[in-house]
Design a protein around this motif. Structure first.
Motif, PDB file in Angstrom:
ATOM      1  N   THR A  72       0.830  -1.206   0.000  1.00  0.00           N
ATOM      2  CA  THR A  72       0.000   0.000   0.000  1.00  0.00           C
ATOM      3  C   THR A  72       0.865   1.257   0.000  1.00  0.00           C
ATOM      4  OG1 THR A  72      -1.781  -1.128   1.183  1.00  0.00           O
ATOM      5  CG2 THR A  72      -1.790   1.271   1.246  1.00  0.00           C
ATOM      6  N   VAL A  73       1.995   1.213   0.675  1.00  0.00           N
ATOM      7  CA  VAL A  73       2.850   2.398   0.780  1.00  0.00           C
ATOM      8  C   VAL A  73       4.126   2.288  -0.052  1.00  0.00           C
ATOM      9  CG1 VAL A  73       1.982   2.980   3.064  1.00  0.00           C
ATOM     10  CG2 VAL A  73       3.968   1.475   2.868  1.00  0.00           C
ATOM     11  N   ALA A  74       4.510   1.083  -0.446  1.00  0.00           N
ATOM     12  CA  ALA A  74       5.793   0.922  -1.164  1.00  0.00           C
ATOM     13  C   ALA A  74       5.726  -0.239  -2.140  1.00  0.00           C
ATOM     14  CB  ALA A  74       6.930   0.713  -0.169  1.00  0.00           C
ATOM     15  N   TRP A  75       4.691  -0.258  -2.975  1.00  0.00           N
ATOM     16  CA  TRP A  75       4.576  -1.339  -3.972  1.00  0.00           C
ATOM     17  C   TRP A  75       5.761  -1.282  -4.923  1.00  0.00           C
ATOM     18  CZ3 TRP A  75       4.363  -1.789  -9.234  1.00  0.00           C
ATOM     19  CH2 TRP A  75       3.897  -3.002  -9.735  1.00  0.00           C
ATOM     20  N   PRO A  76       6.365  -2.425  -5.315  1.00  0.00           N
ATOM     21  CA  PRO A  76       6.035  -3.815  -4.980  1.00  0.00           C
ATOM     22  C   PRO A  76       6.997  -4.428  -3.955  1.00  0.00           C
ATOM     23  CG  PRO A  76       7.391  -3.768  -6.948  1.00  0.00           C
ATOM     24  CD  PRO A  76       7.340  -2.350  -6.429  1.00  0.00           C
ATOM     25  N   CYS A  77       7.347  -3.665  -2.927  1.00  0.00           N
ATOM     26  CA  CYS A  77       8.429  -4.087  -2.031  1.00  0.00           C
ATOM     27  C   CYS A  77       8.052  -5.215  -1.084  1.00  0.00           C
ATOM     28  CB  CYS A  77       8.962  -2.888  -1.252  1.00  0.00           C
ATOM     29  SG  CYS A  77       9.898  -1.751  -2.321  1.00  0.00           S
ATOM     30  N   ALA A  78       6.798  -5.643  -1.092  1.00  0.00           N
ATOM     31  CA  ALA A  78       6.464  -6.854  -0.332  1.00  0.00           C
ATOM     32  C   ALA A  78       7.109  -8.073  -0.976  1.00  0.00           C
ATOM     33  CB  ALA A  78       4.948  -7.044  -0.253  1.00  0.00           C
ATOM     34  N   GLY A  79       7.356  -7.990  -2.284  1.00  0.00           N
ATOM     35  CA  GLY A  79       7.950  -9.130  -2.981  1.00  0.00           C
ATOM     36  C   GLY A  79       6.963 -10.263  -3.142  1.00  0.00           C
ATOM     37  N   GLY A  80       7.485 -11.424  -3.466  1.00  0.00           N
ATOM     38  CA  GLY A  80       6.646 -12.599  -3.673  1.00  0.00           C
ATOM     39  C   GLY A  80       7.412 -13.855  -3.336  1.00  0.00           C
ATOM     40  N   LYS A  81       6.829 -14.970  -3.678  1.00  0.00           N
ATOM     41  CA  LYS A  81       7.390 -16.264  -3.304  1.00  0.00           C
ATOM     42  C   LYS A  81       8.767 -16.503  -3.903  1.00  0.00           C
ATOM     43  CE  LYS A  81       6.014 -21.145  -3.122  1.00  0.00           C
ATOM     44  NZ  LYS A  81       4.962 -22.129  -3.496  1.00  0.00           N
ATOM     45  N   TYR A  82       9.042 -15.904  -5.072  1.00  0.00           N
ATOM     46  CA  TYR A  82      10.288 -16.211  -5.781  1.00  0.00           C
ATOM     47  C   TYR A  82      11.222 -15.020  -5.917  1.00  0.00           C
ATOM     48  CZ  TYR A  82       7.357 -20.161  -6.939  1.00  0.00           C
ATOM     49  OH  TYR A  82       6.524 -21.240  -6.850  1.00  0.00           O
ATOM     50  N   THR A  83      10.899 -13.863  -5.347  1.00  0.00           N
ATOM     51  CA  THR A  83      11.833 -12.739  -5.407  1.00  0.00           C
ATOM     52  C   THR A  83      13.074 -13.082  -4.594  1.00  0.00           C
ATOM     53  OG1 THR A  83      10.558 -11.720  -3.608  1.00  0.00           O
ATOM     54  CG2 THR A  83      10.126 -10.950  -5.845  1.00  0.00           C
ATOM     55  N   THR A  84      14.234 -12.748  -5.143  1.00  0.00           N
ATOM     56  CA  THR A  84      15.477 -13.190  -4.521  1.00  0.00           C
ATOM     57  C   THR A  84      16.614 -12.219  -4.808  1.00  0.00           C
ATOM     58  OG1 THR A  84      17.156 -14.947  -4.466  1.00  0.00           O
ATOM     59  CG2 THR A  84      15.920 -14.691  -6.504  1.00  0.00           C
ATOM     60  N   TYR A  85      17.524 -12.106  -3.856  1.00  0.00           N
ATOM     61  CA  TYR A  85      18.733 -11.316  -4.030  1.00  0.00           C
ATOM     62  C   TYR A  85      19.697 -11.981  -5.014  1.00  0.00           C
ATOM     63  CZ  TYR A  85      17.528  -8.907   0.372  1.00  0.00           C
ATOM     64  OH  TYR A  85      16.929  -8.178   1.345  1.00  0.00           O
ATOM     65  N   SER A  86      19.578 -13.293  -5.156  1.00  0.00           N
ATOM     66  CA  SER A  86      20.572 -14.040  -5.933  1.00  0.00           C
ATOM     67  C   SER A  86      19.892 -15.101  -6.775  1.00  0.00           C
ATOM     68  CB  SER A  86      21.604 -14.683  -4.986  1.00  0.00           C
ATOM     69  OG  SER A  86      22.543 -15.448  -5.720  1.00  0.00           O
ATOM     70  N   HIS A  87      19.503 -14.733  -7.997  1.00  0.00           N
ATOM     71  CA  HIS A  87      18.934 -15.733  -8.897  1.00  0.00           C
ATOM     72  C   HIS A  87      20.049 -16.331  -9.742  1.00  0.00           C
ATOM     73  CE1 HIS A  87      19.319 -12.923 -12.299  1.00  0.00           C
ATOM     74  NE2 HIS A  87      19.155 -13.983 -13.061  1.00  0.00           N
ATOM     75  N   VAL A  88      19.949 -17.616 -10.022  1.00  0.00           N
ATOM     76  CA  VAL A  88      20.930 -18.315 -10.850  1.00  0.00           C
ATOM     77  C   VAL A  88      20.162 -19.234 -11.797  1.00  0.00           C
ATOM     78  CG1 VAL A  88      22.969 -19.787 -10.884  1.00  0.00           C
ATOM     79  CG2 VAL A  88      22.584 -18.282  -8.927  1.00  0.00           C
ATOM     80  N   PRO A  89      20.374 -19.134 -13.115  1.00  0.00           N
ATOM     81  CA  PRO A  89      19.630 -19.965 -14.074  1.00  0.00           C
ATOM     82  C   PRO A  89      20.183 -21.389 -14.154  1.00  0.00           C
ATOM     83  CG  PRO A  89      21.082 -18.489 -15.246  1.00  0.00           C
ATOM     84  CD  PRO A  89      21.218 -18.131 -13.794  1.00  0.00           C
ATOM     85  N   ILE A  90      20.026 -22.119 -13.046  1.00  0.00           N
ATOM     86  CA  ILE A  90      20.485 -23.503 -12.949  1.00  0.00           C
ATOM     87  C   ILE A  90      19.352 -24.343 -12.371  1.00  0.00           C
ATOM     88  CG2 ILE A  90      22.066 -25.078 -11.764  1.00  0.00           C
ATOM     89  CD1 ILE A  90      24.122 -22.807 -11.738  1.00  0.00           C
ATOM     90  N   LEU A  91      19.040 -25.461 -12.994  1.00  0.00           N
ATOM     91  CA  LEU A  91      18.048 -26.395 -12.474  1.00  0.00           C
ATOM     92  C   LEU A  91      18.662 -27.796 -12.460  1.00  0.00           C
ATOM     93  CD1 LEU A  91      14.837 -25.191 -14.378  1.00  0.00           C
ATOM     94  CD2 LEU A  91      15.483 -24.686 -12.008  1.00  0.00           C
TER      95      LEU A  91
END
Length: 369
Positions: free
Chosen positions: A204-223
């Motif tokens: 409400t005050v700082a969208w979209p800073c709530a983030g979500g289930k997959y927001t991350t500081y460190s994403h890596v395209p590895i599965l």
């Protein structure tokens, strides 16, 4: 390189497949599928190869928090393999693919380099004639939103019942990613991450800073899969992961459409071994292995603090007076602070704010050991 071309006769014929064994890998190719089998472990990775889709995308950022979404999309074009070319140290697959909406055939190729350690490096490319650009306009920023047209180049592969898939970098909500659909994009982790009522209040005050289930500081395209295979992408940019289907998985890389776009390229590695744990040495052969931390890190407390050099000095003096061993100091606000509608926050300008932390102060800290 010496090349020996082997034509796959008959677009719909499965009676004349192409088969080769290279560096411990068995490679089977038919017009609609590529199969890679690591013979030492009997692990097979099957793929219907590439797909290209069209999208209108929106990206918004506030205080390091991102929201990426697809405004509009069109279905992926069909991919067909037409020939395989043996190389000195690998093979090249060639074919054509239908661009979405335009129904125009363009050429694609994928070069495979099998290695005896259980990896296959690949480089795939879809040629993009200049005359086929949908539009020559650049993306446009509207307030904090950036809208642009993109092509999404995807690589799909078959899944089997019961397999679990992990990876994607530092994931905070779930380990098993199978059944999930999300983007890989670097940003703030978020506060609340979908949990209510905290997420609703923060957005409400700082969208979209709530983030979500997959927001991350460190994403890596590895599965990595419990079935004994892994997929590593070397692409930069926004990557969409779709593991929601029971029998098919896909990674897709987004490319903004503009005048200089001449091709869509996907680069990476396929790994195979007897299990998930055994895939890790193959992965770190590519990414590098973390070294042991320096000895000083284990000789005392690493203090996380902020507030300027005077504040930090007082905290350190209190700790040392209490005979606490201090090995280091971690400071978040070294780049300064900025005032916003939501109060005072760290200013992510990546330059030292010498009014808060003079350079001489760091030299004095080092001199104190």
């Amino acid at each position: 390189r010496q090349e020996l071309e082997v034509e796959l006769v008959g677009v719909c014929s499965a009676s004349l497949p192409f088969t080769a064994e290279l560096a411990g890998w068995r490679i089977d190719a038919i017009p609609t599928e590529l199969s890679l089998q690591w013979l030492a472990a009997g692990v097979t990775w099957k793929s219907p190869l590439l797909a290209v889709s069209r999208a209108e995308r929106s990206s918004r950022m506030y205080n390091g928090c991102w929201n990426n979404r697809v405004v509009r999309s069109s279905g992926g074009g069909a991919c067909m393999m037409e020939s395989a070319v043996m190389l000195e140290d690998g093979m090249k697959l060639n074919g054509s693919i239908v661009l979405p909406d335009l129904e125009v055939l363009v050429p694609w190729e994928m070069t495979l380099y099998p290695h005896a350690d259980g990896t296959v490096s690949f480089n795939s490319s879809v040629a993009f004639p200049e005359s086929l650009h949908y539009s020559t306009k650049q993306g446009k920023a509207h307030s904090s939103e950036y809208r642009y047209d993109s092509y999404e180049l995807g690589l799909s592969w078959e899944k089997e019942p019961g397999e679990r898939i992990v990876g994607g970098g530092e994931q905070f909500s779930t380990v098993d990613l199978n059944g999930q659909q999300f983007d890989l994009w670097l940003g703030e982790q978020g506060i609340g991450r979908g949990g209510q009522p905290l997420s609703k209040a923060l957005n409400t005050v700082a969208w979209p800073c709530a983030g979500g289930k997959y927001t991350t500081y460190s994403h890596v395209p590895i599965l990595l899969s419990t079935r004994g295979y892994g997929l590593v992408l070397e692409n930069e940019g926004l990557i969409s992961v779709d593991l929601s289907s029971e029998d098919t998985a896909q990674l897709a890389v987004s490319f903004e459409d503009h005048d200089n776009l001449t091709s869509l390229q996907l680069r990476g590695h396929i790994l195979a071994s007897s299990g998930l744990r055994e895939l890790l040495p193959l992965l770190t052969n590519i990414t590098g292995r973390m070294q042991a931390p320096p000895e000083w890190m284990t000789q005392g407390l690493i203090v996380g603090t902020e507030g300027g050099s005077e504040v930090v000095d007082k905290q350190l003096e209190a700790l040392l007076a209490a005979n606490v061993s201090v090995a280091g100091v971690w400071i978040q606000d070294w780049s300064g602070l900025v005032h916003t509608n939501n109060g005072q926050v760290v200013w992510w300008q990546w330059m030292l704010d010498e009014s808060m932390y003079p350079k001489m102060w760091f030299k004095d800290l080092r001199a104190r050991g």
